[in-house]
Design a protein around this motif. Structure first.
Motif, mmCIF file in Angstrom:
data_model
loop_
_atom_site.group_PDB
_atom_site.id
_atom_site.type_symbol
_atom_site.label_atom_id
_atom_site.label_comp_id
_atom_site.label_asym_id
_atom_site.label_seq_id
_atom_site.Cartn_x
_atom_site.Cartn_y
_atom_site.Cartn_z
ATOM 1 N N LYS A 21 60.139 40.999 -4.527
ATOM 2 C CA LYS A 21 60.355 40.145 -3.355
ATOM 3 C C LYS A 21 59.046 39.532 -2.856
ATOM 4 O O LYS A 21 58.024 40.221 -2.752
ATOM 5 N N LEU A 22 59.137 38.242 -2.517
ATOM 6 C CA LEU A 22 57.977 37.501 -2.037
ATOM 7 C C LEU A 22 58.308 36.756 -0.751
ATOM 8 O O LEU A 22 59.468 36.421 -0.484
ATOM 9 N N ALA A 23 57.247 36.476 0.019
ATOM 10 C CA ALA A 23 57.302 35.511 1.114
ATOM 11 C C ALA A 23 56.242 34.462 0.781
ATOM 12 O O ALA A 23 55.063 34.799 0.646
ATOM 13 N N VAL A 24 56.670 33.224 0.624
ATOM 14 C CA VAL A 24 55.749 32.140 0.252
ATOM 15 C C VAL A 24 55.926 30.991 1.229
ATOM 16 O O VAL A 24 57.017 30.432 1.341
ATOM 17 N N TYR A 25 54.860 30.654 1.941
ATOM 18 C CA TYR A 25 54.879 29.548 2.905
ATOM 19 C C TYR A 25 53.692 28.634 2.585
ATOM 20 O O TYR A 25 52.602 28.776 3.147
ATOM 21 N N VAL A 26 53.906 27.749 1.641
ATOM 22 C CA VAL A 26 52.838 26.867 1.153
ATOM 23 C C VAL A 26 53.331 25.431 1.200
ATOM 24 O O VAL A 26 54.394 25.116 0.644
ATOM 25 N N GLN A 27 52.562 24.557 1.842
ATOM 26 C CA GLN A 27 52.946 23.149 1.977
ATOM 27 C C GLN A 27 51.921 22.240 1.321
ATOM 28 O O GLN A 27 50.730 22.310 1.596
ATOM 29 N N ASN A 28 52.415 21.408 0.397
ATOM 30 C CA ASN A 28 51.622 20.333 -0.205
ATOM 31 C C ASN A 28 50.357 20.846 -0.895
ATOM 32 O O ASN A 28 49.254 20.355 -0.652
ATOM 33 N N ARG A 29 50.521 21.817 -1.788
ATOM 34 C CA ARG A 29 49.401 22.318 -2.599
ATOM 35 C C ARG A 29 49.790 22.213 -4.070
ATOM 36 O O ARG A 29 50.968 22.273 -4.438
ATOM 37 N N PRO A 30 48.781 22.063 -4.971
ATOM 38 C CA PRO A 30 49.074 21.933 -6.399
ATOM 39 C C PRO A 30 49.883 23.125 -6.923
ATOM 40 O O PRO A 30 49.591 24.284 -6.576
ATOM 41 N N TRP B 67 55.533 32.380 10.919
ATOM 42 C CA TRP B 67 54.975 31.863 12.168
ATOM 43 C C TRP B 67 53.463 31.700 12.057
ATOM 44 O O TRP B 67 52.889 30.722 12.557
ATOM 45 N N LEU B 68 52.814 32.622 11.396
ATOM 46 C CA LEU B 68 51.368 32.542 11.213
ATOM 47 C C LEU B 68 51.003 31.333 10.357
ATOM 48 O O LEU B 68 50.043 30.601 10.655
ATOM 49 N N ALA B 69 51.784 31.112 9.295
ATOM 50 C CA ALA B 69 51.538 29.951 8.433
ATOM 51 C C ALA B 69 51.719 28.654 9.208
ATOM 52 O O ALA B 69 50.925 27.711 9.059
ATOM 53 N N TRP B 70 52.746 28.583 10.037
ATOM 54 C CA TRP B 70 53.002 27.353 10.787
ATOM 55 C C TRP B 70 51.916 27.105 11.834
ATOM 56 O O TRP B 70 51.401 26.000 11.964
ATOM 57 N N HIS B 71 51.542 28.139 12.571
ATOM 58 C CA HIS B 71 50.543 27.976 13.637
ATOM 59 C C HIS B 71 49.171 27.595 13.094
ATOM 60 O O HIS B 71 48.456 26.784 13.706
ATOM 61 N N THR B 72 48.761 28.209 11.983
ATOM 62 C CA THR B 72 47.385 28.049 11.501
ATOM 63 C C THR B 72 47.240 27.018 10.396
ATOM 64 O O THR B 72 46.130 26.555 10.135
ATOM 65 N N GLY B 73 48.340 26.658 9.729
ATOM 66 C CA GLY B 73 48.245 25.742 8.601
ATOM 67 C C GLY B 73 47.782 26.399 7.326
ATOM 68 O O GLY B 73 47.680 25.737 6.284
ATOM 69 N N TYR B 74 47.491 27.698 7.373
ATOM 70 C CA TYR B 74 47.088 28.391 6.145
ATOM 71 C C TYR B 74 48.293 28.527 5.215
ATOM 72 O O TYR B 74 49.375 28.931 5.651
ATOM 73 N N PRO B 75 48.118 28.232 3.934
ATOM 74 C CA PRO B 75 49.178 28.582 2.978
ATOM 75 C C PRO B 75 49.211 30.104 2.827
ATOM 76 O O PRO B 75 48.167 30.736 2.650
ATOM 77 N N VAL B 76 50.406 30.687 2.933
ATOM 78 C CA VAL B 76 50.548 32.146 2.945
ATOM 79 C C VAL B 76 51.379 32.593 1.751
ATOM 80 O O VAL B 76 52.452 32.040 1.482
ATOM 81 N N ILE B 77 50.885 33.600 1.042
ATOM 82 C CA ILE B 77 51.639 34.242 -0.039
ATOM 83 C C ILE B 77 51.547 35.741 0.170
ATOM 84 O O ILE B 77 50.460 36.283 0.383
ATOM 85 N N SER B 78 52.688 36.411 0.118
ATOM 86 C CA SER B 78 52.729 37.855 0.361
ATOM 87 C C SER B 78 53.884 38.465 -0.411
ATOM 88 O O SER B 78 54.826 37.776 -0.801
ATOM 89 N N ASP B 79 53.803 39.780 -0.628
ATOM 90 C CA ASP B 79 55.018 40.468 -1.036
ATOM 91 C C ASP B 79 55.912 40.557 0.197
ATOM 92 O O ASP B 79 55.467 40.318 1.324
ATOM 93 N N ALA B 80 57.179 40.851 0.018
ATOM 94 C CA ALA B 80 58.121 40.916 1.136
ATOM 95 C C ALA B 80 58.924 42.201 1.034
ATOM 96 O O ALA B 80 59.185 42.697 -0.069
ATOM 97 N N SER B 81 59.302 42.727 2.188
ATOM 98 C CA SER B 81 60.048 43.987 2.206
ATOM 99 C C SER B 81 60.990 44.015 3.393
ATOM 100 O O SER B 81 60.642 43.574 4.495
#
Length: 704
Positions: free
Chosen positions: A67-76, A393-407
């Motif tokens: 399981k993953l959580a991926v919040y990435v916008q407009n990256r290669p 929420w962290l990805a949206w507020h900061t604009g950082y692309p976020v990749i994590s495992d999810a649980s």
């Protein structure tokens, strides 16, 4: 040495990244894409990228359900794929058919095995140290023991209206200010705070008849006096018994161990043996009663490795209306181990701590960060808020692309902090390692991911049931059986009744109680054919003789729930004892037996099972009293109005309950029960209540 091992581990990750650059060479992977997935399998994430780029991507079958959580916008696309591989220690290869395959290399598999060994070693250290400290303290005279424990007594108090997120941060800060020894001794002191061994004056308790500290202190005393050999047996997976009348399957209760008050006092309605102090609001035994003739513990190590799970068993014998009554009491709970204290000293943990970005660097990383140009995340109150949601929420507020495992095991009990990135990072860091990557990504791994992953259920199974619940449909017995069938024998050891009472549980929008309280019955139901299920749903008793051999094994497992029967613990236990059964509430119990003897009268003469399906029933709980500690007393009413998606007509509900006006607080609950019964005449009967509930609050907000 530590520096070299950390450097070597990080260097391997860098080498892996270089290797990936030479593999992912397709020009289409330079295309900027957006991947926004909350709880997705690795196979789903790769399929999403495949659809956006046209490049064939897949992973090893063993990795598909990860399981993953991926919040990435407009990256290669290639950049995202490389980050995923690097974060999870995976590698890319290109097969002859031109497709890219993500696989688990041997070095990562060995690292996971090392993490699991480190975890088990931490469990052993935690158990041995806790028992050593308890043994030393319990062998001291009462006054000397109290003096030794005093420096470690935890008396922190917080305002009743403190936000839960603030409480979490305060507790984490307080723990960081203590040494490892202080934290471990504070835990043991808490367990022993309400316990007195045999021959000592009893300690005051707030609960007259059941004190958790009393029970946990008694068990801790029992284990600490039993010798080092029992630690080895617990670590090997054995269930141990300690008994006042031991059978060949149990050990004798150590001489100075005093069982909890409620086990020793036959008639709990008789308060003459207690003295109440109105000033402190506490009870004290006037004269400590001896241990019962039949009483003891079953205890085992949790499959999670961070607690002991136990059942207290006692036969209460007393006179009522001129007749001798024999009632068997059973209570199960868990004793938490200081596992985390010793896990933090392992090489695995230190490596991940070195990988994470230090807290003091976070402020600089958040400077001048702006929200993404996309819709702001929302909170669905009908669904549990997980760490994976907080990362969005962290990805949206900061604009950082976020990749994590999810649980699904890690909740985010801090809705009030979702709009504060710095607070979110602090709260998330209690459960995740967070790294601001040089390539501009925020990467995260759940702490103890090597253990969490062992108990995850695939999202492809959970998601349809969650969608059904969110569409305001009740789940069927077959729906829950689908989940139960996905739980392996090893995983089932982690879905125990006591695990449901902690924060680390499998969180879902629908009721997860059946996974913990009714799992043996659900696994049995999952083994039945469609014809067998149809017969049982008609209310018919199905004899054990009509079952296959594998089904009969599951039938017997359902009869004994999680611990062995009391006859294996207590020698010469009378045959005519009574035992209570799990039952619905007063408004749903008509025709449902409340005791074993009553149930066996309704059962056939041969081993059999059946299902009783009930209709939804609504209960209204109206606040009657609230004391200075915030404890509430409610009056219960049966009403006709059900909780619905459209809301509740409270005026109508209160009128149905006989109220002319509006009370200060009320809770409306609509419940659907399905009852599974297992009979093994002449003595055994077990009853499972598969319970689903929907709630609505009036005049108060639900606690986190």
């Amino acid at each position: 040495m530590r520096f070299w091992m950390v450097f070597a581990w990080l260097s391997s990750a860098l080498l892996l990244a270089v290797a990936q650059e030479t593999v992912l060479t397709d020009d289409a992977l330079h295309k900027p894409i957006t991947v926004w997935q909350r709880l997705a399998s690795l196979a789903e994430v790769l399929d999403d990228i495949r659809k956006q780029t046209g490049v064939p991507l897949r992973c090893q079958d063993a990795l598909r359900e990860m399981k993953l959580a991926v919040y990435v916008q407009n990256r290669p696309a290639r950049e995202i794929l490389e980050q995923v591989a690097s974060l999870f220690g995976l590698r890319w290869r290109r097969d002859d058919d031109g497709s890219y395959v993500l696989y688990l290399p041997d070095e990562t598999r060995r690292a996971l095995e090392r993490a699991q060994r480190d975890d088990r070693a931490a469990t052993e250290r935690a158990l041995r140290e806790m028992l050593r400290i308890a043994r030393e303290w319990l062998r001291l005279p009462p006054e000397a023991r109290a003096e030794a424990m005093a420096p470690f007594a935890q008396t922190r108090e917080y305002p009743a209206n403190m936000p839960y997120s603030a409480y979490l941060m305060e507790e984490a800060a307080a723990q960081r200010q203590m040494t490892q020894e202080q934290r471990v001794k504070a835990l043991v002191a808490d367990y022993l705070s309400g316990y007195s061994p045999q021959g000592e004056p009893s300690k005051p308790k707030r609960d007259a008849f059941f004190s958790e500290e009393d029970t946990q202190g008694s068990l801790l005393h029992c284990l600490s006096e039993a010798g080092d050999a029992i630690v080895n047996r617990l670590l090997e997976g054995h269930t141990l018994g300690f008994s006042t009348r031991p059978t060949p399957d149990a050990l004798p209760l150590p001489p100075r161990v005093l069982l909890p008050f409620w086990m020793r006092h036959a008639q709990l309605s008789d308060e003459s043996v207690l003295q109440f102090d109105a000033a402190s609001g506490q009870f004290t035994e006037v004269q400590p009663l001896p241990n019962p003739d039949w009483g003891g513990y079953w205890v085992r190590l949790s499959a999670w490795g961070n607690s002991l799970e136990y059942m207290v068993v006692a036969l209460r014998v007393y006179e009522l209306d001129g007749k001798t009554q024999k009632f068997l009491n059973k209570v199960d709970y868990q004793l938490h181990l200081p596992h985390q204290e010793y896990l933090a000293e392992t090489e695995t943990w230190r490596q991940w701590e070195a990988w994470a970005t230090p807290m003091e660097d976070w402020t600089a990383r958040l400077k001048e960060r702006t929200p993404l140009e996309r819709p702001k995340p929302t909170v669905n109150n009908e669904r549990p808020l997980l760490a994976a949601d907080a990362l969005e929420w962290l990805a949206w507020h900061t604009g950082y692309p976020v990749i994590s495992d999810a649980s699904r095991y890690v909740p985010a009990w801090y809705r009030d902090s979702l709009d504060s990135p710095r607070a979110l990072l602090t709260l998330l860091s209690n459960d995740l390692w967070l790294r601001f990557d040089p390539n501009g990504y925020l990467l995260a791994r759940h702490k103890r991911f090597w253990t969490l992953n062992q108990f995850e259920i695939p999202e492809r199974i959970v998601r349809p049931l969650e969608a059904k619940w969110l569409a305001w449909q009740w789940l069927s017995l077959d729906d829950y059986a689908t989940l139960a069938a996905a739980i392996t024998d090893e995983q089932a050891r982690g879905f125990t009744r006591v695990r449901r009472r902690g924060s680390i549980q499998f969180w879902t929008a629908f009721d997860n109680d059946p996974l913990y309280y009714e799992l043996p019955a659900l696994r049995f139901w999952a083994s039945l054919s469609a014809a067998q299920r149809q017969r049982a749903l008609a209310g018919e008793w199905i004899p054990e003789s009509a079952l296959t051999l594998p089904q009969r094994k599951l039938f017997r497992a359902a009869l004994y729930r999680e611990f062995p029967p009391p006859e294996q613990l207590l020698r010469d236990l009378p045959d005519d004892y009574e035992v209570g059964l799990y039952v619905p509430s007063v408004f749903r119990s008509e025709g449902v037996p409340e005791s074993r003897s009553e149930a066996l009268k309704q059962s056939p003469d041969a081993p059999a099972f059946r299902v009783l399906q009930q209709n939804p029933v609504s209960e209204l709980s109206v606040l009657k009293y609230k004391d200075e500690l915030g404890r509430r007393t409610y009056t219960l009413h049966e009403v006709k109005t059900q909780v619905s998606r459209e809301g509740v007509d409270w005026k109508k509900v209160f009128q149905e309950a006989g109220y002319e006006g509006e009370p200060a607080e009320a809770i409306l609950k609509t419940v659907l029960d399905t009852i599974l019964q297992f009979a093994l005449p002449p003595r055994m009967f077990e009853q499972y209540i598969l319970n689903q509930s929907r709630y609505a609050d009036f005049g108060r907000h639900a606690a986190p």
